[in-house]
Write a protein that holds these residues in place. Sequence first.
Motif, PDB file in Angstrom:
ATOM      1  N   LYS A   1      40.856  37.302  68.771  1.00 42.73           N
ATOM      2  CA  LYS A   1      40.629  38.685  68.367  1.00 42.73           C
ATOM      3  C   LYS A   1      41.783  39.567  68.833  1.00 42.73           C
ATOM      4  CE  LYS A   1      35.579  38.423  68.530  1.00 42.73           C
ATOM      5  NZ  LYS A   1      34.335  38.971  69.155  1.00 42.73           N
ATOM      6  N   LYS A   2      42.264  40.396  67.915  1.00 42.07           N
ATOM      7  CA  LYS A   2      43.333  41.323  68.256  1.00 42.07           C
ATOM      8  C   LYS A   2      42.743  42.613  68.799  1.00 42.07           C
ATOM      9  CE  LYS A   2      46.633  39.611  64.831  1.00 42.07           C
ATOM     10  NZ  LYS A   2      47.480  39.976  63.661  1.00 42.07           N
ATOM     11  N   GLU A   3      43.276  43.058  69.923  1.00 48.57           N
ATOM     12  CA  GLU A   3      42.789  44.301  70.504  1.00 48.57           C
ATOM     13  C   GLU A   3      43.309  45.500  69.709  1.00 48.57           C
ATOM     14  OE1 GLU A   3      43.820  44.518  74.572  1.00 48.57           O
ATOM     15  OE2 GLU A   3      42.679  42.732  75.148  1.00 48.57           O
ATOM     16  N   SER A   4      42.479  46.520  69.612  1.00 53.47           N
ATOM     17  CA  SER A   4      42.894  47.735  68.917  1.00 53.47           C
ATOM     18  C   SER A   4      44.027  48.403  69.693  1.00 53.47           C
ATOM     19  CB  SER A   4      41.717  48.704  68.787  1.00 53.47           C
ATOM     20  OG  SER A   4      40.700  48.141  67.997  1.00 53.47           O
TER      21      SER A   4
ATOM     22  N   SER B   1      46.465  51.253  71.429  1.00 55.35           N
ATOM     23  CA  SER B   1      46.199  52.485  72.174  1.00 55.35           C
ATOM     24  C   SER B   1      47.087  53.603  71.631  1.00 55.35           C
ATOM     25  CB  SER B   1      46.489  52.276  73.662  1.00 55.35           C
ATOM     26  OG  SER B   1      45.665  51.260  74.186  1.00 55.35           O
TER      27      SER B   1
END
Length: 200
Positions: free
Chosen positions: A105-108, A110
């Motif tokens: 999963k790719k983190e959103s 910032s």
Amino acid sequence: LLYTIKFEVLTMTTKQLVILTLTVLMLIGKGAAKYKESVGACRALDGKGTAGLTYYGDTKCVERCDSDATCTGYVMESTWCETYHNEPVTGDGSTQWRCHTKEQKKESPSYTTSVGACRALDGKGHAGLTYYKDTACGERCDSDATCTGYIMDMAYSVMESTWCETYHNEPVTGDGRTHWKCHTKEQEKEEEETSYTTSV
């Protein structure tokens, strides 16, 4: 009267079963990992390791891998299964098995916020401004690697907002006008290359 009471009890029970079924289905779907299939047993990408192989005499490896953050894939057979851990895996080509590699999963991204509409750092350009008649620019910028920032219509409430803008291909910052706020995407820091000199 007895018939009516039984009917009401049956109706309530049916409703409860429907609610319970929907709840279970939602829980099953929530958080389930996605997997990419390749031919062969799972092995480390360099082909030299078994990537933390763990054998089980059952068929519950999907559930194990879903709930284990260190699990990177699994192989399933009719009476046994294997999970793999701590390093990426892919199929080794052996046709009797299938390797299921967990998609990471790719983190959103910032964002930092500054005062004003987003503009190029030199103050002279609009940095690929794109206007939209909706309020989905945050989601667009999250998923677009070329997007460097966005602004939202600063209405009195979110429900009254009607437009937004995204910016692309060059860094942006707020131009100081107090009616807007510029949300600048934080760029991932590239690893610094280290060079070595060998002397005899």
